[in-house]
Design a protein around this motif. Structure first.
Motif, PDB file in Angstrom:
ATOM      1  N   ARG A   1      36.171  19.265 -59.448  1.00 50.15           N
ATOM      2  CA  ARG A   1      35.986  17.921 -58.905  1.00 50.15           C
ATOM      3  C   ARG A   1      34.499  17.643 -58.676  1.00 50.15           C
ATOM      4  O   ARG A   1      33.987  16.574 -59.026  1.00 50.15           O
TER       5      ARG A   1
ATOM      6  N   VAL B   1      41.315  16.643 -63.487  1.00 51.01           N
ATOM      7  CA  VAL B   1      41.121  17.474 -62.298  1.00 51.01           C
ATOM      8  C   VAL B   1      42.218  17.226 -61.277  1.00 51.01           C
ATOM      9  O   VAL B   1      42.803  18.153 -60.717  1.00 51.01           O
ATOM     10  N   GLU B   2      42.514  15.951 -61.041  1.00 57.92           N
ATOM     11  CA  GLU B   2      43.489  15.605 -60.001  1.00 57.92           C
ATOM     12  C   GLU B   2      44.923  15.896 -60.422  1.00 57.92           C
ATOM     13  O   GLU B   2      45.826  15.867 -59.580  1.00 57.92           O
TER      14      GLU B   2
ATOM     15  N   ARG C   1      32.227  14.825 -60.760  1.00 55.32           N
ATOM     16  CA  ARG C   1      31.549  13.764 -60.005  1.00 55.32           C
ATOM     17  C   ARG C   1      30.038  13.827 -60.203  1.00 55.32           C
ATOM     18  O   ARG C   1      29.373  12.791 -60.329  1.00 55.32           O
TER      19      ARG C   1
ATOM     20  N   TRP D   1      36.061   7.555 -53.856  1.00 52.21           N
ATOM     21  CA  TRP D   1      36.236   8.974 -53.555  1.00 52.21           C
ATOM     22  C   TRP D   1      36.355   9.229 -52.059  1.00 52.21           C
ATOM     23  O   TRP D   1      36.715  10.346 -51.654  1.00 52.21           O
TER      24      TRP D   1
ATOM     25  N   GLN E   1      39.933  23.809 -58.488  1.00 51.51           N
ATOM     26  CA  GLN E   1      39.947  22.353 -58.468  1.00 51.51           C
ATOM     27  C   GLN E   1      38.750  21.775 -57.731  1.00 51.51           C
ATOM     28  O   GLN E   1      38.165  20.779 -58.166  1.00 51.51           O
ATOM     29  N   ASP E   2      38.355  22.381 -56.625  1.00 53.50           N
ATOM     30  CA  ASP E   2      37.210  21.861 -55.879  1.00 53.50           C
ATOM     31  C   ASP E   2      35.934  21.935 -56.706  1.00 53.50           C
ATOM     32  O   ASP E   2      35.129  20.987 -56.715  1.00 53.50           O
TER      33      ASP E   2
ATOM     34  N   GLU F   1      38.165  13.226 -64.612  1.00 56.79           N
ATOM     35  CA  GLU F   1      38.514  13.096 -63.199  1.00 56.79           C
ATOM     36  C   GLU F   1      40.029  13.115 -63.019  1.00 56.79           C
ATOM     37  O   GLU F   1      40.547  13.787 -62.117  1.00 56.79           O
TER      38      GLU F   1
END
Length: 574
Positions: free
Chosen positions: A498, A447-448, A502, A522, A494-495, A444
């Protein structure tokens, strides 16, 4: 290697807690026959520390009534989310229904249990630190510098853990430490962010625990540097401090064995508890006399109903939505777009009479193999208990057709691992943080911080490990599904990444107490729960029958009314 803590960590020493919460830390009074000076010695400090560990199973004393404070956080973390129903029937523990439907008022009796138990843990940690200071500054026997440092680190990590659990549920909580008197503690408001103090505790723990990652005193039940680093990373993650969190997670990943070398099912086997994957683990044991107050008391209601080997009580039933989330396409990947709800599998839900009796399991459905290690479903083997039958579910129209697996144990392991006469009260440990959780938290963060390749690798490691699971069988000995799981070839943006991370957290950690807290942090809780209620109410009557309005609980659940009343204006209601 000494194992005495593992076998005694949950013996609750009344006498070591000089100031005990009782019903409220604001109403603290001296307890027991020993005064603080009598405990201010090395044995007294070690006993106080054991008492501080004793709260990790969410229990101060007895067995019944500690459901909402269990370390699995099944009620707040799963039932309040889209993974599970309270189960049982509508009238048993009815205040839990309000948690499932997000209609909780400050008088709900599950709130004060959570509050009392974890503030008791805080008090015990503070007592340990206070006694340690007295011993080390006095003229009598002292600890070695190394052991004193370890004790302080253990107590501070536990204190940080107890505060973190409280802050996730209530958010706005008063912070008290070992330097406050009872009178001063009673005047502390709940208007400060406690995360900086928790961070300080976790940092101190990471510094003070053995640098070689060994357990203090070589005792299996104690916390170690892995736990401190992982928890510090988790705290940063909750604050969206992704680069800092990733540093801590990488330390753990680099020093632990590769996840693909560890067995998924070992985390949920009473014979293999305290294995390499455990990072922070709540210990559970059956006492020598067969009593169960040191066992997994928080999950006891999840024992399967009727004539099942568990014998009680039919709570904590996985949702139809969760089960369908384990569907995979021909590529072995989950349906990230939510289309897993199309033509949903619902077992024998809605059938009655001859149709229910004639129900046959469709073994051609494609499922992630983790499904049947997480959820019990009709005509599929449940551990070594036999196949799940309708009589193991208390009120199927209300709670649904599924049962939980991870908190139970094999019937062949009952001897010595279940309380006398109560098979639903067992010695199963509870993973508060485990290694695959760390992999997915690291993913996670990756990703960010736009490190999509690293995120993919960590997710794929989790999925590769799951691919090694043996198929779960029907009563006829054939696989209960067309099990399939593959890795991701890429995270194109990225979307997508993500969403994949998740979704993987939901599958890997299902029914382990993380889901609702993940949705809140989130910022997706309202969106997800409204969609879930609309879907789930078609099949399970426990779900909201009419329009669902999600309350603004991102700011915390209500402070227990009993605490507001006793505080006489000191505490502010959320």
């Amino acid at each position: 290697m000494a194992k005495k803590l593992y076998s005694a960590v949950f013996i609750l020493f009344i006498l070591v807690t000089v100031y005990s919460c009782g019903k409220s830390f604001l109403d603290a009074k001296p307890q027991g026959a020993l005064a603080e000076p009598q405990l201010a010695n090395t044995k007294g400090v070690e006993s106080a520390l054991i008492g501080a560990y004793g709260i990790m199973n969410g229990n101060i004393s007895g067995t019944w009534g500690n459901y909402s404070s269990g370390p699995s956080q099944w009620l707040y973390g799963e039932v309040a989310a889209d993974n599970a129903h309270k189960g049982s029937n509508s009238t048993d523990q009815s205040p839990m229904n309000d948690i499932e439907l997000h209609k909780v008022n400050p008088s709900n009796d599950n709130l004060p249990t959570m509050w009392r138990v974890y503030y008791e843990g805080v008090i015990r940690c503070n007592t340990t630190l206070k006694l340690l200071s007295v011993v080390q500054s006095g003229g009598g026997e002292k600890f070695s510098e190394d052991r004193a440092k370890e004790i302080a680190a253990e107590a501070r990590l536990l204190r940080g853990h107890y505060y973190f659990f409280l802050a996730r549920v209530f958010k706005n909580i008063p912070y008290i430490d070992e330097n406050m008197s009872v009178q001063e503690a009673a005047q502390v408001k709940n208007d400060k962010d406690v995360f900086p103090m928790i961070e300080a505790d976790f940092k101190a723990a990471a510094e003070g625990l053995p640098g070689d990652y060994k357990k203090p005193l070589n005792e299996a039940g104690r916390v170690d540097k892995y736990a401190a680093e992982a928890y510090l990373g988790k705290l940063y993650l909750y604050q969206k401090r992704y680069p800092e969190a990733l540093v801590e997670f990488k330390k753990v990943i680099q020093n632990k064995p590769a996840l693909t070398d560890l067995a998924f099912e070992a985390n949920f086997n009473v014979k293999t508890k305290n294995g390499q994957e455990g990072i922070l683990v709540s210990q559970s044991i059956i006492n020598p006399d067969g009593s169960g107050d040191n066992a997994n008391v928080g999950d006891m209601l999840a024992g399967l109903y009727g004539n099942s080997p568990g014998g009680c009580c039919g709570f904590f039933q996985p949702s139809v939505d969760l089960v369908n989330a384990f569907k995979v396409g021909t590529d072995g990947l989950p349906y990230l777009d939510g289309s897993y709800r199309t033509n949903p599998y619902k077992s024998d839900q809605g059938l009655s009479g001859g149709a229910a009796d004639a129900y046959k399991l469709d073994t051609t459905l494609r499922f992630d193999p983790r499904l049947d290690y997480t959820v019990g479903r009709r005509l599929v083997r449940y551990r070594d208990w036999g196949v799940v039958v309708p009589g193991w579910i208390r009120d199927q129209p209300f709670g649904g057709p599924f049962v939980a697996v991870k908190q139970s144990i094999n019937q062949s392991d009952f001897s010595g691992n279940v309380a006398t006469g109560t098979n639903y009260l067992n010695a199963q440990n509870i993973n508060i943080i485990r290694l695959s959780d760390v992999y997915l938290m690291a993913a996670e963060c990756a990703v960010e911080t736009s490190a999509l390749g690293d995120a993919k690798d960590w997710v794929n490691a989790v999925r590769l490990r799951a691919a090694n699971l043996d198929p779960v069988l029907t009563g006829y000995g054939n696989p209960a599904a067309k099990y399939l799981i593959k890795t991701y070839n890429s995270f194109p943006n990225q979307d997508y990444a993500r969403n994949a991370v998740r979704f993987e957290r939901r599958l890997e950690l299902a029914l382990e107490g993380h889901r609702y807290y993940d949705l809140v942090r989130w910022g997706t809780a309202e969106e997800v729960l409204k969609s879930y209620m609309t879907f789930e109410k078609q099949y399970v009557s426990a779900s909201q029958p009419a329009g669902f309005t999600y309350p603004d609980w991102d700011k915390g659940l209500p402070i227990p009314q009993e605490q507001i009343d006793r505080a006489q204006g000191i505490l502010t209601q959320n």
